[in-house]
Design a protein around this motif. Structure first.
Motif, PDB file in Angstrom:
ATOM      1  N   LEU A  30       0.592  -1.077  -0.042  1.00 24.85           N
ATOM      2  CA  LEU A  30       0.070   0.078  -0.109  1.00 24.85           C
ATOM      3  C   LEU A  30       0.841   1.286  -0.044  1.00 24.85           C
ATOM      4  CD1 LEU A  30      -2.820  -1.161   2.498  1.00 24.85           C
ATOM      5  CD2 LEU A  30      -3.024  -1.218  -0.010  1.00 24.85           C
ATOM      6  N   VAL A  31       2.258   1.105   0.406  1.00 23.68           N
ATOM      7  CA  VAL A  31       2.938   2.190   0.270  1.00 23.68           C
ATOM      8  C   VAL A  31       3.085   2.779  -1.019  1.00 23.68           C
ATOM      9  CG1 VAL A  31       4.966   3.406   0.969  1.00 23.68           C
ATOM     10  CG2 VAL A  31       3.823   2.100   2.562  1.00 23.68           C
ATOM     11  N   LYS A  32       3.690   1.732  -1.958  1.00 22.30           N
ATOM     12  CA  LYS A  32       3.691   1.839  -3.416  1.00 22.30           C
ATOM     13  C   LYS A  32       2.555   2.208  -4.320  1.00 22.30           C
ATOM     14  CE  LYS A  32       7.870  -0.912  -3.702  1.00 22.30           C
ATOM     15  NZ  LYS A  32       8.583  -2.068  -4.466  1.00 22.30           N
ATOM     16  N   SER A  33       1.148   1.703  -3.831  1.00 25.27           N
ATOM     17  CA  SER A  33       0.424   1.491  -4.841  1.00 25.27           C
ATOM     18  C   SER A  33      -0.622   2.495  -4.475  1.00 25.27           C
ATOM     19  CB  SER A  33      -0.167   0.364  -4.856  1.00 25.27           C
ATOM     20  OG  SER A  33      -0.596  -0.133  -3.473  1.00 25.27           O
ATOM     21  N   ASN A  34      -0.948   3.147  -3.123  1.00 25.07           N
ATOM     22  CA  ASN A  34      -2.227   3.715  -2.869  1.00 25.07           C
ATOM     23  C   ASN A  34      -1.793   5.252  -2.330  1.00 25.07           C
ATOM     24  OD1 ASN A  34      -3.021   1.516  -3.495  1.00 25.07           O
ATOM     25  ND2 ASN A  34      -4.494   1.017  -1.842  1.00 25.07           N
ATOM     26  N   THR A  35      -2.789   6.138  -2.493  1.00 14.94           N
ATOM     27  CA  THR A  35      -2.940   7.306  -1.948  1.00 14.94           C
ATOM     28  C   THR A  35      -2.945   7.304  -0.224  1.00 14.94           C
ATOM     29  OG1 THR A  35      -3.699   8.330  -4.001  1.00 14.94           O
ATOM     30  CG2 THR A  35      -3.641   9.847  -2.042  1.00 14.94           C
ATOM     31  N   TRP A  36      -2.314   8.121   0.180  1.00 13.19           N
ATOM     32  CA  TRP A  36      -2.249   8.173   1.749  1.00 13.19           C
ATOM     33  C   TRP A  36      -2.957   9.376   2.311  1.00 13.19           C
ATOM     34  CZ3 TRP A  36      -0.073   4.693   5.558  1.00 13.19           C
ATOM     35  CH2 TRP A  36       0.093   3.283   5.036  1.00 13.19           C
ATOM     36  N   PHE A  37      -3.684   9.506   3.631  1.00 11.22           N
ATOM     37  CA  PHE A  37      -4.318  10.600   4.099  1.00 11.22           C
ATOM     38  C   PHE A  37      -3.831  11.011   5.491  1.00 11.22           C
ATOM     39  CE2 PHE A  37      -6.811   8.790   0.512  1.00 11.22           C
ATOM     40  CZ  PHE A  37      -7.241   9.542  -0.127  1.00 11.22           C
ATOM     41  N   GLU A  72      -4.085  10.717  12.817  1.00 17.92           N
ATOM     42  CA  GLU A  72      -4.620   9.537  12.195  1.00 17.92           C
ATOM     43  C   GLU A  72      -4.068   9.640  10.630  1.00 17.92           C
ATOM     44  OE1 GLU A  72      -8.852   8.382  10.509  1.00 17.92           O
ATOM     45  OE2 GLU A  72      -8.693   8.622  12.704  1.00 17.92           O
ATOM     46  N   LEU A  73      -3.217   8.630  10.405  1.00 15.99           N
ATOM     47  CA  LEU A  73      -2.765   8.361   9.100  1.00 15.99           C
ATOM     48  C   LEU A  73      -3.551   7.257   8.356  1.00 15.99           C
ATOM     49  CD1 LEU A  73      -0.435   8.963   6.904  1.00 15.99           C
ATOM     50  CD2 LEU A  73       0.993   7.118   8.304  1.00 15.99           C
ATOM     51  N   ASN A  74      -4.027   7.678   7.355  1.00 11.99           N
ATOM     52  CA  ASN A  74      -4.910   6.232   6.608  1.00 11.99           C
ATOM     53  C   ASN A  74      -4.749   6.041   5.261  1.00 11.99           C
ATOM     54  OD1 ASN A  74      -7.234   7.808   5.606  1.00 11.99           O
ATOM     55  ND2 ASN A  74      -7.272   8.465   7.482  1.00 11.99           N
ATOM     56  N   ASN A 164     -14.482  -7.665   3.818  1.00 12.41           N
ATOM     57  CA  ASN A 164     -15.100  -6.363   3.911  1.00 12.41           C
ATOM     58  C   ASN A 164     -14.262  -5.257   4.316  1.00 12.41           C
ATOM     59  OD1 ASN A 164     -17.306  -4.433   3.411  1.00 12.41           O
ATOM     60  ND2 ASN A 164     -18.237  -4.795   5.569  1.00 12.41           N
ATOM     61  N   LEU A 165     -13.055  -5.338   3.776  1.00 14.85           N
ATOM     62  CA  LEU A 165     -11.897  -4.533   4.584  1.00 14.85           C
ATOM     63  C   LEU A 165     -11.929  -3.210   3.712  1.00 14.85           C
ATOM     64  CD1 LEU A 165      -9.792  -4.314   6.713  1.00 14.85           C
ATOM     65  CD2 LEU A 165      -8.315  -5.406   5.253  1.00 14.85           C
ATOM     66  N   CYS A 166     -12.083  -2.268   4.181  1.00 14.48           N
ATOM     67  CA  CYS A 166     -11.756  -0.852   3.658  1.00 14.48           C
ATOM     68  C   CYS A 166     -10.468  -0.208   3.602  1.00 14.48           C
ATOM     69  CB  CYS A 166     -12.773   0.127   4.325  1.00 14.48           C
ATOM     70  SG  CYS A 166     -14.498  -0.144   3.949  1.00 14.48           S
ATOM     71  N   LYS A 167      -9.947  -0.049   4.876  1.00 14.44           N
ATOM     72  CA  LYS A 167      -8.555   0.752   4.883  1.00 14.44           C
ATOM     73  C   LYS A 167      -7.937   0.362   6.248  1.00 14.44           C
ATOM     74  CE  LYS A 167     -10.805   5.239   6.335  1.00 14.44           C
ATOM     75  NZ  LYS A 167     -10.700   6.591   6.218  1.00 14.44           N
ATOM     76  N   PHE A 168      -6.796   0.990   6.395  1.00 15.73           N
ATOM     77  CA  PHE A 168      -5.943   0.965   7.646  1.00 15.73           C
ATOM     78  C   PHE A 168      -5.823   2.421   8.328  1.00 15.73           C
ATOM     79  CE2 PHE A 168      -3.951  -2.902   5.628  1.00 15.73           C
ATOM     80  CZ  PHE A 168      -4.504  -3.797   6.658  1.00 15.73           C
ATOM     81  N   ASN A 169      -5.959   2.718   9.482  1.00 13.36           N
ATOM     82  CA  ASN A 169      -5.820   3.910  10.210  1.00 13.36           C
ATOM     83  C   ASN A 169      -4.968   3.664  10.960  1.00 13.36           C
ATOM     84  OD1 ASN A 169      -8.261   4.988   8.941  1.00 13.36           O
ATOM     85  ND2 ASN A 169      -9.479   4.289  10.633  1.00 13.36           N
ATOM     86  N   PHE A 170      -3.776   4.422  10.994  1.00 12.54           N
ATOM     87  CA  PHE A 170      -2.653   4.144  11.761  1.00 12.54           C
ATOM     88  C   PHE A 170      -2.723   5.412  12.806  1.00 12.54           C
ATOM     89  CE2 PHE A 170      -1.290   2.169   8.154  1.00 12.54           C
ATOM     90  CZ  PHE A 170      -0.444   0.933   8.508  1.00 12.54           C
ATOM     91  N   VAL A 171      -2.857   5.141  14.267  1.00 13.31           N
ATOM     92  CA  VAL A 171      -3.287   6.425  15.062  1.00 13.31           C
ATOM     93  C   VAL A 171      -2.419   6.432  16.230  1.00 13.31           C
ATOM     94  CG1 VAL A 171      -5.502   7.133  16.502  1.00 13.31           C
ATOM     95  CG2 VAL A 171      -5.992   5.844  14.291  1.00 13.31           C
ATOM     96  N   ASN A 172      -2.172   7.547  16.443  1.00 10.68           N
ATOM     97  CA  ASN A 172      -1.367   7.853  17.678  1.00 10.68           C
ATOM     98  C   ASN A 172      -2.182   8.840  18.435  1.00 10.68           C
ATOM     99  OD1 ASN A 172       0.357   9.090  19.854  1.00 10.68           O
ATOM    100  ND2 ASN A 172       1.925   9.363  18.390  1.00 10.68           N
ATOM    101  N   TYR A 173      -3.005   8.017  19.540  1.00 10.91           N
ATOM    102  CA  TYR A 173      -3.936   8.708  20.341  1.00 10.91           C
ATOM    103  C   TYR A 173      -3.481   9.762  21.157  1.00 10.91           C
ATOM    104  CZ  TYR A 173      -7.429   5.242  18.727  1.00 10.91           C
ATOM    105  OH  TYR A 173      -8.304   4.670  18.247  1.00 10.91           O
TER     106      TYR A 173
END
Length: 190
Positions: A30-37, A72-74, A164-173
């Motif tokens: 996903l680092v190579k292929s997809n846009t991150w938010f 939140e990085l997703n 039914n997997l949409c995305k990953f959220n990497f969260v530093n709370y």
């Protein structure tokens, strides 16, 4: 005779493991292929994160000084130019996600599912999660089995539905000044 035995053994092993797809066709990075938010108190914006990703092959996020709120990085599993795409139905052969990262603090990784209303990845699906332990000095690769993703991170929480997997959220709370996260790869078996 021994050579014939090894040749036949090699053919049997090859045909048992052959399904017409190469390893690279069974995985996506996903680092190579997809846009991150990104959302939250960080120095980088979406354009900067993705420019660095395309040029250097790495995601880099740094907390602002005295950050307030969570970071939140997703990234969507199915390529999307918006923060909400369509869910991916991973195969039953998919067993884990492999992440190579460096982080100053514990990061919660949420594997967000599509919502029950049937509108795909629009807000409302469940968020089973797992932990990425801090690794501030060096890059670490961790394989997280899908079975480790549980709702709210609880041992008895609802398990992740990989169909039914949409995305990953990497969260530093609880980010602090100087907090960082760098990700070299997020590899998903499809």
């Amino acid at each position: 005779m021994i050579r014939l035995y090894f040749l036949l053994s090699a053919i049997v092993v090859f045909t048992l493991n052959f399904d017409g797809k190469s390893v690279s066709e069974k995985e996506i990075n996903l680092v190579k292929s997809n846009t991150w938010f990104i959302a939250g108190p960080v120095r980088e914006n979406q354009e900067t994160i993705n420019a660095v990703r395309l040029k250097m092959g790495i995601i880099k996020v740094n907390a602002k000084d005295n950050p307030v709120g969570e970071i939140e990085l997703n990234v969507a599993i199915t390529p999307s130019e918006s923060n909400d795409g369509i869910p991916k139905n991973l195969s039953n052969d998919s067993k884990y996600v492999s992440i190579t990262y460096k982080s100053s603090h514990l990061i919660k990784i949420q594997a967000r599912e599509g919502n029950e209303a049937g509108t795909g990845c629009l807000h409302g699906g469940s968020h089973p999660r797992a932990d990425l332990p801090a690794s501030p000095k060096k890059f670490t690769t961790i394989k997280i089995p899908w079975s480790h993703f549980k709702q709210d991170g609880l041992p008895d929480g609802k398990p992740l539905n990989i169909h039914n997997l949409c995305k990953f959220n990497f969260v530093n709370y609880n980010p602090v000044s100087g907090a960082f996260l760098e990700i070299k790869s997020v590899i998903v078996q499809i």
